[in-house]
Design an enzyme around this catalytic site. Sequence first.
Site, PDB file in Angstrom:
ATOM      1  N   ASP A   1       0.841  -1.184   0.000  1.00  0.00           N
ATOM      2  CA  ASP A   1       0.000   0.000   0.000  1.00  0.00           C
ATOM      3  C   ASP A   1       0.888   1.249   0.000  1.00  0.00           C
ATOM      4  O   ASP A   1       2.106   1.160   0.229  1.00  0.00           O
ATOM      5  CB  ASP A   1      -0.889  -0.026   1.252  1.00  0.00           C
TER       6      ASP A   1
ATOM      7  N   GLU B   1       2.552   4.802  -4.280  1.00  0.00           N
ATOM      8  CA  GLU B   1       2.490   5.618  -5.508  1.00  0.00           C
ATOM      9  C   GLU B   1       3.812   6.334  -5.825  1.00  0.00           C
ATOM     10  O   GLU B   1       4.052   6.563  -7.024  1.00  0.00           O
ATOM     11  CB  GLU B   1       1.350   6.631  -5.398  1.00  0.00           C
TER      12      GLU B   1
ATOM     13  N   ASP C   1      -9.561   3.207  -2.680  1.00  0.00           N
ATOM     14  CA  ASP C   1     -10.473   3.754  -1.675  1.00  0.00           C
ATOM     15  C   ASP C   1     -11.734   4.345  -2.311  1.00  0.00           C
ATOM     16  O   ASP C   1     -12.055   5.528  -2.146  1.00  0.00           O
ATOM     17  CB  ASP C   1      -9.753   4.824  -0.856  1.00  0.00           C
TER      18      ASP C   1
END
Length: 802
Positions: free
Chosen positions: A422, A425, A501
């Site tokens: 997670d 990015e 999300d």
Amino acid sequence: MDLRKALLAIRLVGLRTAFRAVRAAWERDRWERREKRPALAAWQSVEPLRTMIPLPDGARFTGPGAELEIRFLAPDVVRLTWTPGVLPLPYAIARERLEEVRVAHREQADGWTLESEALGLEVRADGGIRFRDGAGRIWRAEDPPERRGEAWRHRVRLRPEERLYGLGERAAPLNRRGRVYRMWNRDPGGSYGPGADPLYLGIPLWLSLHAEGAYLVFYENPFEAVFDLGASEPEAAWVTFTGGALREYVFYGPPPRLLERYTALTGRPPLPPRWALGFHQSRWSYESAEEVRAVAQGFRDYDLPLHAIHLDIDYMDGYRVFTVDRRRFPDLAGLIRELEGQGVQTVVIVDPGVKTDPGYAVYREGVARGMFCRLPDGRLYRGLVWPGWCVFPDFTDPEVRAWWGEHYRAFLEAGVAGFWHDMNEPTAFVAWGEPTFPDCVRHAMEGRERDHREAHNLYGLLMNRAAWEALRRLQPDHRPFLLTRSGWAGIQRYAWTWTGDVESSWAALRQTLATVLGLGLSGIPYSGPDIGGFSGAPSAELFIRWFQAAAFMPFFRNHAAKGTPRREPWVFGEPILSIARAFLRLRVRLLPYLYTLAWEAAQTGAPLVRPLFWLNEQDPALWEIEDAFLLGSALLVAPVLEAGARAREVLLPTGEWYDFWSDAQRAGPARVLAEAPLDRLPLFVRAGSLLPLAELEGVTLHLYVSSEGGGEGVFYEDAGDGFGPYRVDRFEWWWEGESLRIHRIREGELSEPEGGFRLEFHGFAPARAWADGRPVPVEGSTLVTPPFTELILEGRPVRSPA
């Protein structure tokens, strides 16, 4: 950031971190001001090309200020590179050449032509390029590219009927045309809905359909980019990169061939462990071992199949990566053994941020060995994430990848089966502006030293590469399972993804279909949503409709944010609990089919979830269908996407179709009104398909017989993990007079199925059967036959019109 998103961010990260985010944004802006960029000049077209240097597989063209290299990697695949500009490191590329190819060259009055046996290119002296098929029809046209400083852009002409798909993860319609997209992996901030852009995982690729055929273009350039696909100019696409060479790979052919070629270039998705195709339960967070045990017990008490539980960041000690909170999880290995004994695997989250804590071994060792990203003055870059101030590994350095990968060892020894990446990015919390590193942060880039502008979009890809290579090294007899939020071209070689999300709304449920389909057409076959949406409180109806849709997607996970109501199926009571149980059991039945599709993806790159035009790209009626999808080529899934709906219209493509629930037959093309009570969704099986289902403690091969002709299908089996023997059974059947003849070809070394094959027929009532000349007993529509090469059946067609 609007007020609603600001309040959500504060709720998710906490007030203290929110105040720190102000400082983080200020520090980022200070560094950005130091690194002043030159003022941008006007765009300038390249000067005319003057000479061509023939090459065996292409040519090189030179002009006063630019050079164009064209190389054919196969007869139907061509790479074009405009320089100046830094060439991309080949992180995305698995094979440099696909096939040997010879190219014919010819000079013309206004330029040159290059031809392979499959396609031709016209290169004009001004830099314009036309792509033609063997009949001379133009299927792609590029105008001369333009330069401005380090940036490149070019204009691609679009036909009026042309549809464009792909670009990775997008909260946009399936047909991407008519909008502007930013190619810059970004966390949208805890919740997003339709229209949000960019998202976590962009792929600079589109697949085009128009009247003259289909093509796919992949831009191998990791710099930030903007894809204006007919928004500012309806009949053209503008593609702009802020740096690097302008390099593109162009593939020509029908969509299945395009994905096969693209994944031959960038890598096939490996076959996952079979358990990964089951149901995953998660939450941010299950905060103790006892809570995890209680959840697993709930699934047993309510007789709900469960294959994996995910542990979010609260299993860590103060959110320090590669640690375990020993107060809340005093014996993680023991907990994992308990779950494994119940048939449940454990997946743990891993974030790239390493807390700046001198007493923390990962930080201390990483600093001593120079493993972290640095600022231009040599100091460590630090950003704000869940643990507080963090430093970040530089995954563009092979030594860092090896060092990071070694930290997975302890978790593997404890029995962890998979890892969930997670925040890669990469994301850093800031009060305003870009939630990532400053552009000036330095990266090794395999020794050539570049900044974050080039490395940003590669970060998630390379984090997953580090983990994949480590897992293959540390557990050579097991297939890795990695789930990632971010990545780039080639990520399918390492990891699955999910839609992040997404908000809890009916619009977001509808958007999920287009997002997952777009990922598949971008070469990423394994994805799925957080059931019910991540960041809200879905109604019971929205939850179960989302659950039903997700049951037919590759990644099947229930997950929700901290502070939201609990989302385990029994929370909703009846009838939702019973409906969820039925679809969980259906997912278990579908596992042999899903596993066969996974094997197919590993062989050809074909996505598991496919748009309806996969069956016939020449039918424009299918080009924009985004409220239904194919699972493989056998199943057509039409989720219910509106509150209160108990029926919906479904477009059936050309051919014969069976209602999965009733066996009623319908003929396409047709729009039909399908019943959709709360406990089911419209589901159809294409006639001529083989559907292997787990039944009666084995596998039943369901053959859906077509009245118009034959059919074919594949069934794949192995141990479910590892790299041992396998078996592929290929079946083909056809009518021969009044008889149905089935031919089977076996591949692989896995032994024949114990007890033979159980076949069940739809649309055909067998009366007598012979396997390789020996009679086989028939019971109703089913028979059990020993392994065979030729099966002949006498009987009659059965028609059950709707």
